[in-house]
Design a protein around this motif. Structure first.
Motif, PDB file in Angstrom:
ATOM      1  N   MET A   1      -0.927  51.802 -88.324  1.00  0.00           N
ATOM      2  CA  MET A   1      -0.610  50.629 -87.512  1.00  0.00           C
ATOM      3  C   MET A   1      -0.083  49.484 -88.367  1.00  0.00           C
ATOM      4  O   MET A   1       0.837  48.775 -87.980  1.00  0.00           O
ATOM      5  N   LEU A   2      -0.692  49.299 -89.559  1.00  0.00           N
ATOM      6  CA  LEU A   2      -0.255  48.190 -90.402  1.00  0.00           C
ATOM      7  C   LEU A   2       1.141  48.429 -90.954  1.00  0.00           C
ATOM      8  O   LEU A   2       1.971  47.515 -91.000  1.00  0.00           O
ATOM      9  N   ALA A  38       7.696  45.116 -79.110  1.00  0.00           N
ATOM     10  CA  ALA A  38       6.819  46.234 -79.464  1.00  0.00           C
ATOM     11  C   ALA A  38       5.874  45.852 -80.591  1.00  0.00           C
ATOM     12  O   ALA A  38       4.679  46.207 -80.570  1.00  0.00           O
ATOM     13  N   MET A  39       6.374  45.111 -81.587  1.00  0.00           N
ATOM     14  CA  MET A  39       5.516  44.681 -82.687  1.00  0.00           C
ATOM     15  C   MET A  39       4.447  43.700 -82.201  1.00  0.00           C
ATOM     16  O   MET A  39       3.299  43.735 -82.652  1.00  0.00           O
ATOM     17  N   ALA A  40       4.821  42.818 -81.272  1.00  0.00           N
ATOM     18  CA  ALA A  40       3.834  41.898 -80.707  1.00  0.00           C
ATOM     19  C   ALA A  40       2.760  42.669 -79.938  1.00  0.00           C
ATOM     20  O   ALA A  40       1.568  42.364 -80.032  1.00  0.00           O
ATOM     21  N   GLY A  41       3.195  43.675 -79.172  1.00  0.00           N
ATOM     22  CA  GLY A  41       2.226  44.496 -78.461  1.00  0.00           C
ATOM     23  C   GLY A  41       1.310  45.247 -79.414  1.00  0.00           C
ATOM     24  O   GLY A  41       0.101  45.368 -79.173  1.00  0.00           O
ATOM     25  N   LEU A  42       1.872  45.749 -80.514  1.00  0.00           N
ATOM     26  CA  LEU A  42       1.065  46.443 -81.513  1.00  0.00           C
ATOM     27  C   LEU A  42       0.063  45.486 -82.171  1.00  0.00           C
ATOM     28  O   LEU A  42      -1.078  45.870 -82.463  1.00  0.00           O
ATOM     29  N   SER A  43       0.475  44.251 -82.397  1.00  0.00           N
ATOM     30  CA  SER A  43      -0.442  43.253 -82.972  1.00  0.00           C
ATOM     31  C   SER A  43      -1.600  42.973 -82.019  1.00  0.00           C
ATOM     32  O   SER A  43      -2.760  42.845 -82.447  1.00  0.00           O
ATOM     33  N   VAL A  44      -1.297  42.877 -80.732  1.00  0.00           N
ATOM     34  CA  VAL A  44      -2.357  42.666 -79.737  1.00  0.00           C
ATOM     35  C   VAL A  44      -3.291  43.875 -79.689  1.00  0.00           C
ATOM     36  O   VAL A  44      -4.521  43.730 -79.592  1.00  0.00           O
ATOM     37  N   LEU A  80      -8.886  36.661 -91.618  1.00  0.00           N
ATOM     38  CA  LEU A  80      -7.997  35.615 -92.119  1.00  0.00           C
ATOM     39  C   LEU A  80      -6.540  35.929 -91.833  1.00  0.00           C
ATOM     40  O   LEU A  80      -5.753  35.040 -91.490  1.00  0.00           O
ATOM     41  N   SER A  81      -6.161  37.197 -91.948  1.00  0.00           N
ATOM     42  CA  SER A  81      -4.760  37.572 -91.794  1.00  0.00           C
ATOM     43  C   SER A  81      -4.385  37.958 -90.364  1.00  0.00           C
ATOM     44  O   SER A  81      -3.219  37.831 -89.979  1.00  0.00           O
ATOM     45  N   LEU A  82      -5.344  38.427 -89.565  1.00  0.00           N
ATOM     46  CA  LEU A  82      -5.010  38.905 -88.226  1.00  0.00           C
ATOM     47  C   LEU A  82      -4.414  37.817 -87.333  1.00  0.00           C
ATOM     48  O   LEU A  82      -3.379  38.055 -86.679  1.00  0.00           O
ATOM     49  N   PRO A  83      -4.980  36.599 -87.246  1.00  0.00           N
ATOM     50  CA  PRO A  83      -4.341  35.566 -86.416  1.00  0.00           C
ATOM     51  C   PRO A  83      -2.925  35.237 -86.863  1.00  0.00           C
ATOM     52  O   PRO A  83      -2.060  34.945 -86.026  1.00  0.00           O
ATOM     53  N   LEU A  84      -2.667  35.298 -88.161  1.00  0.00           N
ATOM     54  CA  LEU A  84      -1.327  35.001 -88.664  1.00  0.00           C
ATOM     55  C   LEU A  84      -0.351  36.124 -88.329  1.00  0.00           C
ATOM     56  O   LEU A  84       0.839  35.871 -88.102  1.00  0.00           O
ATOM     57  N   LEU A  85      -0.832  37.351 -88.283  1.00  0.00           N
ATOM     58  CA  LEU A  85       0.016  38.460 -87.841  1.00  0.00           C
ATOM     59  C   LEU A  85       0.434  38.274 -86.389  1.00  0.00           C
ATOM     60  O   LEU A  85       1.594  38.470 -86.023  1.00  0.00           O
ATOM     61  N   ASN A  88       2.988  35.516 -86.250  1.00  0.00           N
ATOM     62  CA  ASN A  88       4.281  35.946 -86.751  1.00  0.00           C
ATOM     63  C   ASN A  88       5.055  36.736 -85.697  1.00  0.00           C
ATOM     64  O   ASN A  88       6.227  36.450 -85.419  1.00  0.00           O
ATOM     65  N   SER A  89       4.418  37.718 -85.091  1.00  0.00           N
ATOM     66  CA  SER A  89       5.095  38.544 -84.093  1.00  0.00           C
ATOM     67  C   SER A  89       5.533  37.707 -82.895  1.00  0.00           C
ATOM     68  O   SER A  89       6.664  37.848 -82.404  1.00  0.00           O
ATOM     69  N   ALA A  90       4.654  36.832 -82.424  1.00  0.00           N
ATOM     70  CA  ALA A  90       4.972  36.031 -81.241  1.00  0.00           C
ATOM     71  C   ALA A  90       6.131  35.078 -81.502  1.00  0.00           C
ATOM     72  O   ALA A  90       7.041  34.933 -80.672  1.00  0.00           O
TER      73      ALA A  90
END
Length: 507
Positions: A1-2, A38-44, A80-85, A88-90
């Motif tokens: 996923m990453l 698709a990347m935004a959906g994957l981040s969610v 720490l990194s997940l909210p920034l991911l 970024n996608s959004a």
């Protein structure tokens, strides 16, 4: 996923570049938008499967890459990194959606946006110091071209200035990482805070200093800030959204992850100076914003001031302040993106960003009432009005930093108060008053131009009403940064500061 979050946009950029596609059609736009949705959906999806109570790195991917150089393909995500991911996608989706459909050289443009997204995601996910540096440098290339080709009249100057400053930033970061590798005698560049514990404090300080300088340029903090206003003014609106919303966060994220995370003992020695620089940046940015006539420059200098709050919270290095720094990164990213979007709409419809030439745009019949209303909401959020995400982020910053640096925190509070001054001056001049004859027949704002700003406004209010949705991600990870050892973090028995954050969220 990453890996998909990194290589999906990069391969998408290659796909756009190689498929037969005349520049006058919109295939490249559709492909770029589809990939980033698709990347935004994957981040969610990633956020949905993320275990908030686990302070360890999750979804870890590890593959030997160049063992002779000590470089491994090591990815991981934490609170720490997940909210920034997600941010970024959004914001890349919003940048693509808000781009003019008639833009010149669309294939190159959208390929650069996708490459930029992949590079930023890689930097947030890298758990290898050298891998972080590679992604940290990768995003410089597309951003340089995005400013140099689609920027304003002085785009060449602004792009070159950005390139020189950020190249120096990357060089200093690399010097620090190489020093860490050689002095700790580490077998590779994997992120391992325990290795730095064996280094004397003075040695840690020598390694931390170039890292602070390099990331300080990226943030940017005073006196390394001069590239940012020029880059913002000359960049197009979507690029300004990404620059303020995501790219500046690479500097603050790097400070927390590698500065505070690796050199905690040396960090304490530098902390008073960092807090003082934070206060200077906050006051300087606010003072410069008051004097500006260009709406974009007002928002740009506001970013310098608000990034100072993150530096203050990081310098304090308490569990509450580090949680607040993470929240402020996301808060500033959303609010600054909204403000730059709306300034872009004003410029597109009126042909000007000069506060002395614009007035009365809030007039319902012939002005820009929805744009003006959203701008007022964004200004209120930036000024820290309760009920919006800006309030809770800044409140936690000041609450967590005051016990450690009371004087610097009070100075930053003054800077926060000045936010209302320069934004109210801008709002009063541009949106209130009588609409002039030159502006009496403005083009209507289409719904496509309003949707991104409305979506950001909804997020600002939602996170302001329920801030626990924002703070819950970084609370366990904060303890890891301040101890350097995930196994020493007691979960789910939180300390009192975490309980205070949760109580604020419930209120």
């Amino acid at each position: 996923m990453l890996s998909a979050l990194i290589w999906g946009p990069i391969f998408g950029a290659i796909l756009i570049a190689i498929i037969p596609n005349p520049d006058h059609d919109c295939y490249s736009r559709k492909i770029a938008l589809g990939i980033m949705v698709a990347m935004a959906g994957l981040s969610v999806l990633l956020a949905g499967q993320f275990n908030i109570s686990d302070p360890q790195m999750q979804f870890v991917e590890y593959y030997p890459w160049l063992p002779s150089l000590g470089l491994n393909y090591h990815l991981g995500v934490d609170g720490l990194s997940l909210p920034l991911l997600l941010l970024n996608s959004a914001l890349v989706v919003i940048a693509i959606f808000s781009t003019n459909t008639e833009i010149e050289r669309p294939r190159f443009y959208y390929a650069l946006l996708l490459l930029l997204s992949g590079g930023v995601a890689g930097a947030f996910l890298a758990q290898d110091l050298l891998l972080f540096f590679l992604f940290f440098e990768l995003e410089i290339i597309p951003l340089y071209f995005l400013i140099a080709i689609w920027g304003g009249q002085r785009r060449g100057y602004a792009a070159m200035k950005f390139l020189l400053y950020t190249a120096l930033s990357g060089f200093l970061v690399l010097v620090s990482f190489l020093g860490w590798f050689w002095l700790t005698k580490a077998p590779n560049f994997d992120y391992n805070p325990s290795l730095a514990d064996a280094l004397p404090v003075k040695t840690q300080m020598l390694l931390l200093l170039p890292l602070l300088l390099g990331l300080g340029i990226k943030i940017p903090i005073f006196p390394f800030h001069t590239w940012l206003p020029d880059a913002h003014v000359e960049a197009s609106t979507p690029v300004s959204v990404l620059l303020a919303g995501v790219l500046l966060k690479l500097g603050t994220y790097g400070l927390l992850r590698f500065g505070l995370g690796l050199y905690l003992e040396a960090w304490v020695e530098f902390a008073p100076y960092l807090a003082t620089l934070a206060a200077i940046s906050a006051l300087y940015g606010a003072s410069c914003a008051i004097a500006q006539k260009d709406m974009k420059k007002v928002v740009a200098y506001s970013s310098i001031a608000h990034m100072g709050y993150i530096l203050l919270a990081a310098a304090a290095a308490t569990r509450l302040s580090v949680t607040a720094a993470s929240a402020q990164m996301v808060s500033h990213g959303i609010i600054s993106a909204l403000l730059f979007l709306l300034v872009g709409v004003v410029y597109k419809k009126t042909g000007s960003r000069d506060v002395d030439k614009l007035q009365g745009l809030l007039t319902p019949e012939r002005g820009l009432p929805i744009t003006g209303s959203l701008m007022i909401l964004g200004v209120m959020a930036s000024a820290g009005i309760p009920g919006m995400v800006g309030f809770i982020a800044e409140f936690l910053v000041f609450r967590g930093s005051f016990p450690i640096f009371p004087t610097q925190t009070l100075l930053c509070l003054i800077g926060s108060g000045l936010t209302a001054v320069y934004f109210l001056l801008m709002i009063n001049r541009v949106f209130f008053g009588r609409l002039t004859m030159e502006l009496s027949h403005l083009p209507k704002v289409r719904w496509q131009e309003q949707i991104p700003a409305i979506a950001l406004a909804v997020v600002i209010i939602a996170l302001g009403i329920q801030p626990h949705w924002l703070t819950q991600w970084s609370e366990p990870q904060t303890a890891v940064l301040l101890t350097g050892h995930p196994d020493l973090v007691s979960v789910p028995a939180p300390p009192r500061i975490e309980i205070e954050v949760k109580e604020l969220g419930e209120v």
